[in-house]
Design a protein around this motif. Structure first.
Motif, PDB file in Angstrom:
ATOM      1  N   VAL A   1       0.861  -1.181   0.000  1.00 24.42           N
ATOM      2  CA  VAL A   1       0.000   0.000   0.000  1.00 24.42           C
ATOM      3  C   VAL A   1       0.900   1.235   0.000  1.00 24.42           C
ATOM      4  CG1 VAL A   1      -1.812   1.247   1.210  1.00 24.42           C
ATOM      5  CG2 VAL A   1      -1.798  -1.252   1.222  1.00 24.42           C
TER       6      VAL A   1
ATOM      7  N   ALA B   1       1.404  -5.783   3.321  1.00 24.82           N
ATOM      8  CA  ALA B   1       0.051  -6.304   3.201  1.00 24.82           C
ATOM      9  C   ALA B   1       0.089  -7.591   2.395  1.00 24.82           C
ATOM     10  CB  ALA B   1      -0.880  -5.289   2.539  1.00 24.82           C
TER      11      ALA B   1
ATOM     12  N   ALA C   1      -2.940   0.443  -3.753  1.00 21.91           N
ATOM     13  CA  ALA C   1      -2.453  -0.910  -3.477  1.00 21.91           C
ATOM     14  C   ALA C   1      -1.825  -1.482  -4.748  1.00 21.91           C
ATOM     15  CB  ALA C   1      -3.585  -1.804  -2.991  1.00 21.91           C
TER      16      ALA C   1
ATOM     17  N   GLU D   1      -2.991  -6.372   6.930  1.00 24.53           N
ATOM     18  CA  GLU D   1      -2.038  -5.262   6.880  1.00 24.53           C
ATOM     19  C   GLU D   1      -1.249  -5.219   8.176  1.00 24.53           C
ATOM     20  OE1 GLU D   1      -3.721  -1.525   5.920  1.00 24.53           O
ATOM     21  OE2 GLU D   1      -4.796  -2.244   4.143  1.00 24.53           O
TER      22      GLU D   1
ATOM     23  N   ASP E   1       3.582  -1.223   6.818  1.00 24.56           N
ATOM     24  CA  ASP E   1       3.503  -0.919   5.396  1.00 24.56           C
ATOM     25  C   ASP E   1       3.449  -2.174   4.542  1.00 24.56           C
ATOM     26  OD1 ASP E   1       6.048  -1.818   5.836  1.00 24.56           O
ATOM     27  OD2 ASP E   1       7.048  -0.317   4.606  1.00 24.56           O
TER      28      ASP E   1
ATOM     29  N   SER F   1      -7.645  -9.966   3.554  1.00 26.18           N
ATOM     30  CA  SER F   1      -6.385  -9.240   3.461  1.00 26.18           C
ATOM     31  C   SER F   1      -5.905  -8.895   4.861  1.00 26.18           C
ATOM     32  CB  SER F   1      -6.546  -7.961   2.627  1.00 26.18           C
ATOM     33  OG  SER F   1      -7.521  -7.112   3.187  1.00 26.18           O
TER      34      SER F   1
END
Length: 459
Positions: free
Chosen positions: A76, A414, A165, A409, A412, A407
Motif C-alpha cells: 500500500v 500487506a 495498493a 495489513e 507498510d 487481506s
C-alpha cells in the motif's frame, strides 16, 4: 658517415614516437566519445523522461522512493500531491487533476487499486454490476501494460489516490513512481514512452489435435504417487464404464477431510477415435452444493475440496472417447486439527480447504481470534506477537458467495487472497516483525453470505 647514420636513426625513432603518440591520442578520443555516448535507457531514465515531459507542460511533479515488491505481497503506497512550490504560489485548486504512474521492467505484470471511499459506486451502479455478474472492485483494478500503469483522478475524486495498493503478478518487480498535479489531464504515458505500447495481437493458431495422454494404468499410478508426495494419507480408486457417448456419473461416499478426485478415461487403441477430454464436477448429495468443477482442455480432470463431515458426493462427467473404462482416484487428507466444528460442517470444510489450498501446515493450537460477519467489508483487529507467524482464513457458513477476499495489513506490508472460482474459503499467512497488532479485512459479496474468520498461530 657515422654521423649521418646516427642522424637518420634519431629521425626514425622520432617518427615512431610521433606515430605512437598519434595512436594513443586517437584511442583516447575514441574512449571519450564512447564514454560520452548516451547509455541504454533503463527504468530510472523512463521515470525521469515522464517527470521532465510533465514538468514542461506546467505540472507539479514529484518522484517517490523506489519500491521492490515480491509476488503475493500487496504494498500500500501513500500518494501525496506534489507541493505547490515557492512561497506565494497558488495552492491546489478544487478542479485540479492528480496522476500517478508506476513503472517497472517491461516483463513485470502488476495491478493497481486505488482507495474506494471517494469513488465508491452508487447503489444503482452496484446493482448493475451484480446483475452483470461483475465485481465492482475488479472494475477499479488497473492492469499494467508492458510494465507501466497510470491512474488519473480530477476534482474531488483525486482523494481516492491518497493510497494505492500494488500487487505483483510476476515473480517480483522494482518500481519507480511519478506523481503529477496539473490543471488538466497531462500528456498520456503512451506518447511519452512509445516503446512500451504493445502492438497488434496475432490471431490464435490451430494447435492441432490434443496429445495422447498414454495408458490408463500408468496415469492412475502417476496420480497416486503425486498425491502421496503431497501428503495424502490414503488413495482409493473406483472405476466404471462410460456410456456410448462418453458420459457417466460416480456416486461415492467420502469421509471428512480434504479430497482430490482425479478422473481419467481409457484411450481406445483404434486409429480413428474421438479425443479424450474429460469435464466433471462434484456436488453434495442432499444440498446439491457445488464442491468443484473442472472444464479445462485436458484429457484428465481434477477436483479439490474439503468436507466438514462424511457425506455422499455425485461426480457426473463427459468427454470420454465412447464406452471406455473411467477411473476416479480419491486421494484423502485428514481434517486439520484445531479447525472448529461448532460453526457447522460447511464452514469447517471451507476453513480446511483454505489451509489446504495454501499448503499451510495443520494448526497446532487453537485460534487466537474468531469472528463472524456478513455482506460487505469487515475490519477485525488482531493482537499479534513480534517475531511470530500466523494464518488467517475466512470461510462461508451459509448463503451464496460470489466473491470472498481476505487481506492482512502490518505496518507498510500487506497480503491478501481471493477465493477461487467455486471456492468458499480463502486464507493468507503473515508474520509480525516488530508489530504488535494487525488489521484483518474480510470482503464478502453474494446472496446474504455469512462467513467465519479464524486466525491461528503457526510454528
Amino acid at each position: 658517415m657515422a654521423a649521418a647514420r646516427g642522424l637518420v636513426e634519431r629521425g626514425r625513432r622520432a617518427a615512431a614516437g610521433a606515430a605512437r603518440g598519434a595512436a594513443l591520442a586517437l584511442l583516447t578520443a575514441l574512449a571519450g566519445l564512447s564514454a560520452a555516448a548516451p547509455a541504454r535507457a533503463d527504468l530510472s531514465d523512463d521515470a525521469a523522461r515522464v517527470a521532465r515531459m510533465w514538468s514542461l507542460s506546467g505540472a507539479r511533479v514529484a518522484r517517490l522512493s523506489p519500491l521492490f515488491i515480491e509476488h503475493g505481497r500487496v504494498r500500500v503506497v501513500a500518494v501525496d500531491p506534489p507541493p505547490a512550490g515557492a512561497a506565494g504560489a497558488a495552492g491546489p485548486k478544487a478542479e485540479e487533476c492528480l496522476t500517478v504512474v508506476f513503472l517497472a521492467s517491461r516483463t513485470v505484470e502488476f495491478t493497481l487499486e486505488p482507495d474506494s471511499f471517494a469513488g465508491e459506486p452508487s447503489a444503482l451502479e452496484g446493482l448493475v454490476h451484480r446483475l452483470r455478474g461483475q465485481d465492482p472492485e475488479d472494475e477499479r483494478r488497473i492492469h499494467s501494460v508492458a510494465g507501466a500503469a497510470a491512474i488519473l483522478r480530477c476534482g474531488a475524486a483525486r482523494e481516492g489516490l491518497r493510497r494505492v495498493a500494488v500487487e505483483v503478478l510476476s515473480t517480483r518487480g522494482a518500481f519507480d513512481v511519478v506523481v503529477a498535479a496539473s490543471s488538466g489531464p497531462p500528456e498520456r504515458l503512451e506518447a511519452i514512452l512509445p516503446e512500451r505500447v504493445s502492438g497488434p495481437i496475432a490471431p490464435r493458431g490451430d494447435p492441432g489435435r490434443p496429445a495422447d495422454p498414454g495408458p490408463l494404468d500408468a496415469r492412475v499410478a502417476r496420480a497416486a504417487r503425486r498425491a502421496r508426495a503431497d501428503g495424502a494419507s490414503r488413495v482409493a480408486p473406483v472405476e466404471m464404464r462410460a456410456s456410448s457417448v462418453g458420459t457417466g456419473q460416480f456416486s461415492v461416499k467420502l469421509s471428512e477431510g480434504c479430497h482430490r478426485l482425479d478422473l481419467m478415461a481409457e484411450v481406445p487403441g483404434v486409429a480413428v477415435r474421438r479425443a479424450t477430454d474429460l469435464d466433471a464436477e462434484a456436488r453434495e448429495v442432499g444440498t446439491g452444493r457445488l464442491l468443484g468443477r473442472d472444464r479445462s482442455d485436458a484429457p484428465d480432470t481434477r477436483l479439490d475440496f474439503c468436507l466438514g463431515e462424511p457425506g455422499v458426493v455425485e461426480v457426473p462427467f463427459l468427454g470420454a472417447a465412447g464406452p471406455v473404462k473411467v477411473v476416479l482416484s480419491d486421494a484423502q487428507w485428514p481434517m486439520p486439527s484445531h479447525v472448529p466444528g461448532y460453526f457447522g460442517a460447511r464452514a469447517r470444510g471451507n476453513l480446511a480447504f483454505a489451509l489446504q489450498r495454501r499448503r499451510a501446515p495443520a494448526p497446532r493450537a487453537q485460534a487466537i481470534v474468531e469472528a463472524v460477519g456478513a455482506q460487505g467489508d469487515t475490519l477485525v483487529p488482531v493482537q499479534v506477537e513480534p517475531g511470530r507467524c500466523y494464518f488467517a482464513a475466512a470461510a462461508l457458513v451459509r448463503g451464496e458467495m460470489r466473491a470472498l477476499r481476505i487481506s492482512v495489513e502490518l505496518g507498510d506490508r500487506a497480503a491478501r487472497d481471493d477465493a477461487g472460482e467455486h471456492s468458499e474459503g480463502a486464507g493468507v499467512a503473515f508474520c509480525s516483525e516488530i508489530e504488535e497488532s494487525a488489521a484483518v479485512r474480510v470482503s464478502a459479496r453474494g446472496g446474504s453470505p455469512v462467513w467465519v474468520l479464524s486466525v491461528w498461530p503457526m510454528d
